[in-house]
Design an enzyme around this catalytic site. Structure first.
Site: not given
Ligand code: G3P
Length: 287
Positions: A113
């Site tokens: 990533k």
């Molecule tokens: O896959 C990306 C994720 O881990 C981010 O999620 O909920 O932090 O926006 P969030």
């Protein structure tokens, strides 16, 4: 068991191998996993260590990440496991690439990533030339997705994912699901070498809508996969309509995919904020 007719691959978004095991037990399958610095910082072992007032040095925290990723990879050997490089706003492409190459050697099924920033795209362009697999994270716009397409031109299908973060767009009142629909429509005019990985999933409805739209992959936190599993892995019905509520629509842009990636406007403030948050969460673990 995977529902009949489900073409979208389902990944777990998390940093704890125990969750990977539980997800496999619950769903009867798992196509892959995504990790990131924030998710690793939430691993229960790490939390215990921090609660004792301890911190890690850089070598120790990387060794921990390696161990987690290896455990996950062993449980889903046919799947993909995304491993994220450390990137703050001043990390140059060559440093991201060097980390990426090292991490790619950790397991046989890694996607590396990189952020969808200028330096991240530079790193990805070179990584693809060196036959690494990449997952471009923190994508918030169609132009960024076009730049990912351009920077990774020549890659084979399966080597490149782009991760639009829908929940974080919803958080500020924009309909994140529109971004998935728009990118899929735009990529429909291309050669298919970039796969769309719907990320930052917060609700079961996000998951169902992404399946309905035909997202190549969805990564969802354990809580959402659990809810889906406990409901018997429902699929969106033919007449399924996503209720966007009060979220503002994100209009489709007619973007030419044949340009050089440097020609697209790739700036997005949420990418900057995302990089700041990932690096801060990682640095908080280190002495
Ligand atoms: O896959 C990306 C994720 O881990 C981010 O999620 O909920 O932090 O926006 P969030």
């Amino acid at each position: 068991m995977k529902p009949a007719g489900l073409k979208t691959r389902i990944f777990l978004d998390g940093g704890d191998p125990d969750e990977t095991k539980q997800a496999i037990d619950l769903l009867g399958f798992l196509d892959g996993q995504t990790t990131n610095p924030t998710l690793i910082s939430k691993n229960p072992e790490i939390r215990k260590h921090l609660d004792r007032g301890a911190r890690f040095n850089e070598k120790e925290i990387l060794a921990f990440y390696l161990d987690v990723v290896k455990k996950i990879s062993t449980m889903i050997p046919q799947g993909s496991v995304s491993v994220e490089v450390y990137a703050d706003l001043s990390t140059p492409a060559d440093r991201m690439l060097a980390q990426g190459k090292e991490m790619f050697g950790w397991i046989p099924n890694a996607h590396i990533k990189f952020p969808t920033s200028k330096e991240g795209l530079k790193a990805a362009e070179q990584a693809i030339k060196e036959r690494l697999r990449v997952n471009m994270t923190l994508c918030f716009s169609q132009e960024q997705a076009a730049a990912v397409y351009g920077a990774t031109r020549g890659a084979k299908k399966g080597e490149v994912f782009v991760s639009p973060f829908i929940g974080r767009l919803d958080d500020r009142g924009e309909n994140g699901m529109d971004l998935i629909a728009n990118i899929l429509k735009m990529y429909g005019k291309g050669d298919g070498h970039v796969e769309v990985l719907t990320a930052s999933v917060r609700t079961l409805d996000h998951l169902l809508c992404a399946i309905k739209l035909g997202s190549d992959i969805i990564t969802a936190p354990f809580t959402i996969l659990k809810e889906w599993g406990e409901k018997g892995l429902p699929m969106p019905k033919d007449d399924y309509v996503y209720d966007r509520g009060k979220l503002t629509a994100i209009p489709y842009q007619d973007i030419d995919l044949s340009k050089k990636w440097q020609e697209y406007d790739i700036f997005h403030d949420l990418t900057v904020k995302g990089m700041e948050r990932f690096s801060a969460d990682w640095n908080a673990l280190i002495k």
